[in-house]
Write a protein that holds these residues in place. Structure first.
Motif, PDB file in Angstrom:
ATOM      1  N   VAL A   1       0.913  -1.155  -0.113  1.00  0.00           N
ATOM      2  CA  VAL A   1       0.020  -0.102   0.004  1.00  0.00           C
ATOM      3  C   VAL A   1       0.715   1.054  -0.075  1.00  0.00           C
ATOM      4  CG1 VAL A   1      -0.371   0.297   2.518  1.00  0.00           C
ATOM      5  CG2 VAL A   1      -2.104   0.882   1.094  1.00  0.00           C
TER       6      VAL A   1
ATOM      7  N   LEU B   1      -6.179  -2.502   0.768  1.00  0.00           N
ATOM      8  CA  LEU B   1      -7.242  -1.842   1.338  1.00  0.00           C
ATOM      9  C   LEU B   1      -8.368  -2.972   1.439  1.00  0.00           C
ATOM     10  CD1 LEU B   1      -7.248   1.669  -0.083  1.00  0.00           C
ATOM     11  CD2 LEU B   1      -6.546   0.867   1.857  1.00  0.00           C
TER      12      LEU B   1
ATOM     13  N   GLY C   1     -12.373   0.217   3.075  1.00  0.00           N
ATOM     14  CA  GLY C   1     -11.263  -0.119   1.975  1.00  0.00           C
ATOM     15  C   GLY C   1     -11.556   0.071   0.552  1.00  0.00           C
TER      16      GLY C   1
END
Length: 348
Positions: free
Chosen positions: A78, A229, A236
């Motif tokens: 991420v 996510l 998310g």
């Protein structure tokens, strides 16, 4: 009688408020503690198997190393994805500024006026401040992970001794019930994370392929962001859908293409989240969708993004403990997603 009932209700409300306040103000300790207990439930079987074949401390070192490697890999994905996005935003900030100005002009022609301060804030300086905020959050996450690492290390060394204390005659029958509940919780949390990980990997791959076919830049970054996510229910996937849509507006300079990207990403999230994941989860982890939504939003309100991630595991723990007692089994039944006849099946 009415006065007594009112007093009980007032006491319950006051206790609830004080409990929520405690969770909120003590979050700096309770959040890493909750995450450490969650990690211990996931990795304890590995620790138990390893220490049968090697010294306890060596098994602990291997377990902790593997655990942190997985955490770092997910976090890096991420971070890499958002890093690529921030770099692109800096290079193409003027394009967004021009599109935003055009939209403001079009809305004003229709009689819809946007506040001046909002227009002034949408510039390169705002993007720079936003990226600095993200960097600060990453530093706080590093400290958070160190605290979780310490809690997990201590907890893994304590599991066997704690289980033996639960089996001692002095704490029966409560100790036996807690031990059975803990074993059931561990099994359910491990299954939950296996299914969630598979769904996240599948989501990331499909989003990457879709973004590549659609001609969306940074396709691999969008896949990495969607993968990471997806571990956060509802919130998310929403973020992983909105960001590429806004990105598509600037890249293609066409709202039609942005709509195509938005619909495509939502279809991906819907199919995997509503069909594939429930099929893999099965009845043993069946939870009311409303209960999941409330858990995610409640814990995100109390603990922020960390609470949104840990909200569903906390709900699973709560359901299992409620199912252990006849007086609270009705709560477990209401929160689970199965039919009424499965109430007794939830009791282990």
């Amino acid at each position: 009688m009415q006065a007594t009932a009112k007093g009980v209700s007032a006491g319950f409300v006051a206790t609830t408020i004080l409990t929520v306040a405690l969770f909120y103000f003590a979050r700096s300790v309770l959040v890493p503690l909750a995450f450490s207990l969650f990690c211990i439930a996931l990795v304890w079987p590995l620790q138990a198997v390893l220490q049968r074949w090697m010294p306890r401390l060596l098994a602990l070192l291997i377990t902790l190393s593997l655990t942190m490697s997985v955490v770092v890999a997910v976090g890096s994905s991420v971070a890499w994805g958002f890093g690529k996005l921030v770099q692109w935003l800096f290079v193409n900030a003027s394009r967004y500024q021009a599109i935003y100005a055009d939209w403001i002009g079009w809305l004003e022609e229709k009689g819809i006026f946007i506040a001046g301060p909002l227009t002034d804030r949408f510039d390169v300086a705002w993007l720079l401040g936003f990226s600095q905020t993200i960097a600060g959050r990453l530093n706080s996450i590093a400290g958070f992970l160190v605290l979780v690492f310490i809690f997990v290390m201590i907890g893994l060394l304590e599991v066997e001794d704690f289980n033996r204390r639960l089996l001692s005659p002095a704490v029966q029958p409560i100790g036996g019930r807690i031990l059975r509940a803990n074993r059931e919780i561990g099994a359910k949390l491990r299954r939950f994370m296996v299914v969630r990980t598979f769904a996240s990997v599948l989501t990331g791959l499909v989003v990457w392929v879709f973004a590549f076919i659609a001609g969306l830049e940074l396709a691999a970054a969008w896949g990495a962001i969607a993968f990471a996510l997806n571990y956060i229910p509802f919130l998310g996937p929403l973020i992983a859908t909105v960001f590429p849509t806004l990105f598509a507006i600037a890249q293609f300079e066409s709202w039609q293409m942005a709509v195509v990207v938005f619909i495509g990403l939502n279809l991906i999230q819907f199919v995997i989240g509503s069909y594939v994941e429930p099929l893999l989860t099965g009845a043993s982890l069946s939870i009311s969708p409303l209960a999941v939504v409330l858990a995610v939003f409640f814990w995100s309100f109390v603990w922020g993004l960390s609470g949104a991630f840990i909200g569903v595991p906390i709900l699973i723990v709560f359901i299992v403990y409620c199912a252990q007692q006849p007086s609270t089994r009705w709560i477990a039944l209401l929160l689970s997603g199965g039919p009424a006849k499965s109430a007794d099946e939830q009791h282990v």
